[in-house]
Structure formats: structure tokens, C-alpha cells
Scaffold this active site. Structure first.
Site, PDB file in Angstrom:
ATOM      1  N   ARG A  35      -5.560 -15.142  -3.972  1.00 22.42           N
ATOM      2  CA  ARG A  35      -6.366 -14.047  -4.528  1.00 22.42           C
ATOM      3  C   ARG A  35      -7.334 -14.557  -5.591  1.00 22.42           C
ATOM      4  O   ARG A  35      -8.103 -15.463  -5.308  1.00 22.42           O
ATOM      5  CB  ARG A  35      -5.463 -12.939  -5.074  1.00 22.42           C
ATOM      6  CG  ARG A  35      -5.840 -11.576  -4.495  1.00 22.42           C
ATOM      7  CD  ARG A  35      -5.063 -10.475  -5.132  1.00 22.42           C
ATOM      8  NE  ARG A  35      -3.873 -10.136  -4.380  1.00 22.42           N
ATOM      9  CZ  ARG A  35      -3.844  -9.330  -3.323  1.00 22.42           C
ATOM     10  NH1 ARG A  35      -4.945  -8.784  -2.890  1.00 22.42           N
ATOM     11  NH2 ARG A  35      -2.722  -9.060  -2.700  1.00 22.42           N
ATOM     12  N   ILE A  59       3.364 -15.404  -4.436  1.00 21.12           N
ATOM     13  CA  ILE A  59       3.015 -16.787  -4.087  1.00 21.12           C
ATOM     14  C   ILE A  59       1.815 -17.231  -4.909  1.00 21.12           C
ATOM     15  O   ILE A  59       1.595 -18.411  -5.094  1.00 21.12           O
ATOM     16  CB  ILE A  59       2.710 -16.963  -2.574  1.00 21.12           C
ATOM     17  CG1 ILE A  59       1.502 -16.121  -2.141  1.00 21.12           C
ATOM     18  CG2 ILE A  59       3.928 -16.669  -1.731  1.00 21.12           C
ATOM     19  CD1 ILE A  59       0.921 -16.550  -0.801  1.00 21.12           C
ATOM     20  N   ASP A  60       1.025 -16.267  -5.415  1.00 16.17           N
ATOM     21  CA  ASP A  60      -0.227 -16.609  -6.108  1.00 16.17           C
ATOM     22  C   ASP A  60       0.003 -17.222  -7.489  1.00 16.17           C
ATOM     23  O   ASP A  60      -0.907 -17.820  -8.057  1.00 16.17           O
ATOM     24  CB  ASP A  60      -1.099 -15.351  -6.286  1.00 16.17           C
ATOM     25  CG  ASP A  60      -1.408 -14.666  -4.972  1.00 16.17           C
ATOM     26  OD1 ASP A  60      -1.370 -15.348  -3.932  1.00 16.17           O
ATOM     27  OD2 ASP A  60      -1.684 -13.449  -4.977  1.00 16.17           O
ATOM     28  N   LYS A  66       0.871  -1.187   0.000  1.00 20.47           N
ATOM     29  CA  LYS A  66       0.000   0.000   0.000  1.00 20.47           C
ATOM     30  C   LYS A  66       0.907   1.236   0.000  1.00 20.47           C
ATOM     31  O   LYS A  66       2.114   1.104  -0.145  1.00 20.47           O
ATOM     32  CB  LYS A  66      -0.923  -0.022   1.215  1.00 20.47           C
ATOM     33  CG  LYS A  66      -0.230  -0.141   2.530  1.00 20.47           C
ATOM     34  CD  LYS A  66      -1.208  -0.256   3.658  1.00 20.47           C
ATOM     35  CE  LYS A  66      -0.430  -0.223   4.966  1.00 20.47           C
ATOM     36  NZ  LYS A  66      -1.145  -0.590   6.104  1.00 20.47           N
ATOM     37  N   MET A  79      -4.557 -19.149   0.369  1.00 18.06           N
ATOM     38  CA  MET A  79      -4.474 -17.858  -0.348  1.00 18.06           C
ATOM     39  C   MET A  79      -4.467 -18.061  -1.867  1.00 18.06           C
ATOM     40  O   MET A  79      -4.665 -19.163  -2.353  1.00 18.06           O
ATOM     41  CB  MET A  79      -3.222 -17.112   0.088  1.00 18.06           C
ATOM     42  CG  MET A  79      -3.331 -16.473   1.443  1.00 18.06           C
ATOM     43  SD  MET A  79      -1.823 -15.544   1.809  1.00 18.06           S
ATOM     44  CE  MET A  79      -2.377 -14.567   3.207  1.00 18.06           C
ATOM     45  N   ARG A 113     -14.401 -29.262  10.478  1.00 19.89           N
ATOM     46  CA  ARG A 113     -13.619 -28.161  11.055  1.00 19.89           C
ATOM     47  C   ARG A 113     -12.923 -27.396   9.931  1.00 19.89           C
ATOM     48  O   ARG A 113     -12.542 -27.987   8.928  1.00 19.89           O
ATOM     49  CB  ARG A 113     -12.524 -28.678  12.002  1.00 19.89           C
ATOM     50  CG  ARG A 113     -13.042 -29.395  13.216  1.00 19.89           C
ATOM     51  CD  ARG A 113     -13.613 -28.439  14.256  1.00 19.89           C
ATOM     52  NE  ARG A 113     -13.936 -29.143  15.478  1.00 19.89           N
ATOM     53  CZ  ARG A 113     -15.095 -29.756  15.724  1.00 19.89           C
ATOM     54  NH1 ARG A 113     -16.053 -29.740  14.817  1.00 19.89           N
ATOM     55  NH2 ARG A 113     -15.297 -30.373  16.869  1.00 19.89           N
TER      56      ARG A 113
END
Ligand code: F6P
Length: 357
Positions: A182, A137-138, A73, A180, A275
Site C-alpha cells: 500500500r 503484511i504491509d 469491506k 504489495m 519483463r
């Protein structure tokens, strides 16, 4: 010759390997490397940086995170949501370029994902020589077959599934793991296959929860009383929408929460104890795998080679086991998403994985 180096976006295993590659290759050419701290923020005058000598980068190859710091950001955020682009105001661009001029930095290596590379492209379009290195990582950057960090994140998912497997079996439970990625399902897909999940839910294949429940019931009938379900944070049911946890200052949404929803629904539909675990930032932390250390080092060296050859505005790219380059423009144009009809999804389906479609 002095060159600059910065990391942008989220931290990622292998960032220090890139730094190690850049500093090693640059030093051998007799160049100096100025490492800007906290991403593009380090370019704001008077500059926040450190001189990266080989003595300073000795031993960092195996470390997670980044010795330079990073930011997803701040003043130079150029991506808003999925596909939105914000133009960086010219006074900020001039300030950053002025800092580099004052320090004698003649070219800048920007290591990052889509957002970082979009900002890097603006520097190049305004005539500042840049070279990009793909990081995330995506694994969602087009124009490179793989980004470093993806293998380490996937290994963390596999390790987590191996651990969840023991509780799933002991208690005859369904264990849901939210991961993760995105808007891309690569981490879920590779992690899920590698960790033996019976169901993998990804953004590219909208799911019907009844289908997942049916697949679990079938396993029950076959005598398998435990099931592992991997859910990508960007997955959503057919006709449903993304679950947004939060939006950061730049407007980029933070995804999360679909795992709990899937877990509750599966418990209701199957009557089984269920769970949910959300793996979160554990996927970004820790030491890089050997693949990411080697890829990161090669990417760093290639970035220096591109500067030496004066091939600016290009991003290092990995294709068919070879490290080459493409234009940054080409790289940021589109996301690299999982092909629902592709060979990897087909292979997973062949071994019984349910995608809820
Ligand atoms: O892009 C990397 C990534 O880890 C995504 O997988 C995830 O959605 C996001 O960053 C999380 O960002 P933050 O660290 O700001 O929570």
C-alpha cells in the site's frame, strides 16, 4: 468469562497463530472464546460465530489464512483512502454490542490493521471493552516495531526474486517485480535487499526512471547483464501520481500497475529485454514463517493478558524484542513509513542499490 475474537482487513499469515495464542491462554484461565466470522460482520444480530475450543484450534498454528474468515469491506469499514475516517452509524454499533451482550461476551479482541483498529477504537469510545492486535503484511502500523505477516510476505518476495534471478541471468534481461505494501515500502525494501535487487522503488522515495536506467547501464559496463528491480505498488515517479487499479465499496483504493509502467520505460531507455511480474496475493497466502508463528502466538497471549488486567483500549505492541502494549489511539494516529534517510535505506545504498533518487 466469555471473550470475543475477530479478524478484520485482508488475510495475513499468522492470523491463526494469534487465534491459537488467544484460545490457549483463555482456556488456561477457564474462559471461553467466541470467534466471530468474517470480521465485524459476524457481530451483526443474531451473530455469526463459533465457539473456539482448544480441540478446534489444534494444528492451526501453521496454517495460512484464517479459520474465522475476515473482510476488508462491509458495514464496519472505517477507513477511506489514505487517512480518511468514516464513523460507524450508532444503530450498527448498538446492534453489534447487543449481539455480544446476548452471547455473554464481556470483552472483544480485534486483530487487524489501521481500519480494523479504527473501528475497534470506536467500540472502546462507546464503552465496550476492546483490545487490539496489530496485523498487516504491509508493516505500516506505527507504535509497533513489527506486525506479524510482514516476515512471511517478505520471504515470498525473496523466494520470487531468487526464481526470477535465474531467468534474468539466462536471458540477460531486466526482471521487474511489483510487490504489495500500500502506501509503505517495507515489503519492497526488505524483500528487495534480501533478494539482491539492484533497484528498489518505494512510495517514500519518489523516483526518476532515468536514474534507474543509468544504474542498469553501469551494471552492463561492469559485466552484469541481468538486473532485478523491485517496485512497491505505491511507488510513483517524482511529480507523478499513484497508479490506482480500483476503488472498493468503502472507497479504499486498490493500488497496482506501476510495475508494468516501470518495465516498459526501462526497456525503452536501456534497449534491454524487460519483463514484469506482479506478485499480488501470493504475498498474503501460505504458511507463516517461524517468526510470524511465534509473534502471532505471543500477540494472542498478550491480548488475553491485557483483558485479564482490565487494560482495555490498548493494542499489543512489539518493541525491542518485547511484547508490550500502547493505546489504540496512539497506534492508529499515524502510518509507519520507511525513513528515506534511515539506516536500512543507507545500508542498501552502500551495497549499490539504486532508489531512483
Ligand atoms: O493491506 C494488505 C494488502 O495486501 C495491501 O498490501 C494491498 O494493497 C491490499 O491489501 C490488497 O487488498 P485486496 O485483497 O482487497 O486486493
Amino acid at each position: 468469562m466469555r471473550i470475543g475474537l475477530l479478524n478484520g482487513g485482508g488475510d495475513c499469515p499468522g492470523l491463526n497463530a494469534v487465534t491459537h495464542g488467544v484460545v490457549g491462554a483463555a482456556t488456561r484461565l477457564g474462559w471461553e472464546v467466541v470467534g466471530f466470522k468474517d470480521g465485524f460482520e459476524g457481530l451483526l444480530s443474531p451473530g455469526n460465530y463459533k465457539l473456539l475450543k482448544v480441540e478446534k484450534t489444534e494444528g492451526i498454528l501453521k496454517l495460512g489464512g484464517t479459520i474465522l474468515g475476515t473482510s476488508n469491506k462491509g458495514h464496519f469499514s472505517s477507513k477511506v483512502g489514505a487517512g480518511g475516517v468514516r464513523y460507524i452509524p450508532s444503530e450498527l454499533m448498538e446492534d453489534a454490542k447487543g449481539t455480544m451482550r446476548d452471547l455473554g461476551v464481556e470483552a472483544l479482541i480485534c486483530v487487524g490493521g489501521d481500519g480494523t483498529l479504527t473501528t475497534a477504537l470506536q467500540f472502546w469510545k462507546e464503552d465496550f471493552p476492546v483490545v487490539g492486535v496489530p496485523k498487516t503484511i504491509d508493516n505500516d502500523l506505527a507504535a509497533t516495531a513489527m506486525t506479524f505477516g510482514f516476515d512471511s510476505a517478505t520471504q515470498t518476495v525473496v523466494d520470487a526474486l531468487d526464481r526470477l534471478h535465474t531467468t534474468a541471468e539466462s536471458h540477460k534481461r531486466i526482471m521487474v517485480l511489483e510487490v504489495m505494501g500500500r502506501h509503505a515500502g517495507w515489503i519492497a525494501l526488505y524483500g528487495g535487499i534480501g533478494g539482491g535487487a539492484c533497484s528498489i522503488l518505494i512510495p517514500e522515495i519518489p523516483f526518476t526512471i532515468d536514474k534507474v536506467a543509468e544504474a542498469i547501464q553501469k551494471r552492463e559496463e561492469m559485466g552484469f547483464h541481468s538486473s532485478l528491480v523491485v517496485v512497491a505498488e505505491g511507488a510513483s515517479p517524482k511529480g507523478g501520481s499513484l497508479i490506482i487499479e480500483d476503488a472498493n465499496e468503502g472507497g479504499e483504493v486498490r493500488l497496482g500497475g506501476i510495475g508494468e509502467i516501470v518495465s516498459d520505460k526501462l526497456s525503452e531507455l536501456t534497449g534491454k529485454e524487460t519483463r514484469c511480474t506482479t506478485l499480488g496475493h501470493l504475498q498474503r497466502g501460505g504458511s507463516p514463517t517461524s517468526l510470524d508463528r511465534v509473534l502471532g502466538t505471543r500477540f494472542g497471549v498478550k491480548a488475553v493478558n491485557l483483558i485479564e488486567e482490565k487494560r482495555f483500549g490498548r493494542m499489543v505492541s512489539y518493541q525491542q524484542y518485547h511484547v508490550g502494549s500502547v493505546t489504540i489511539e496512539e497506534a492508529v494516529r499515524q502510518l509507519n513509513l520507511v525513513d528515506p534517510e534511515g539506516e536500512v535505506v543507507a545500508a542498501a545504498k552502500s551495497v549499490g542499490v539504486c532508489f531512483g533518487d
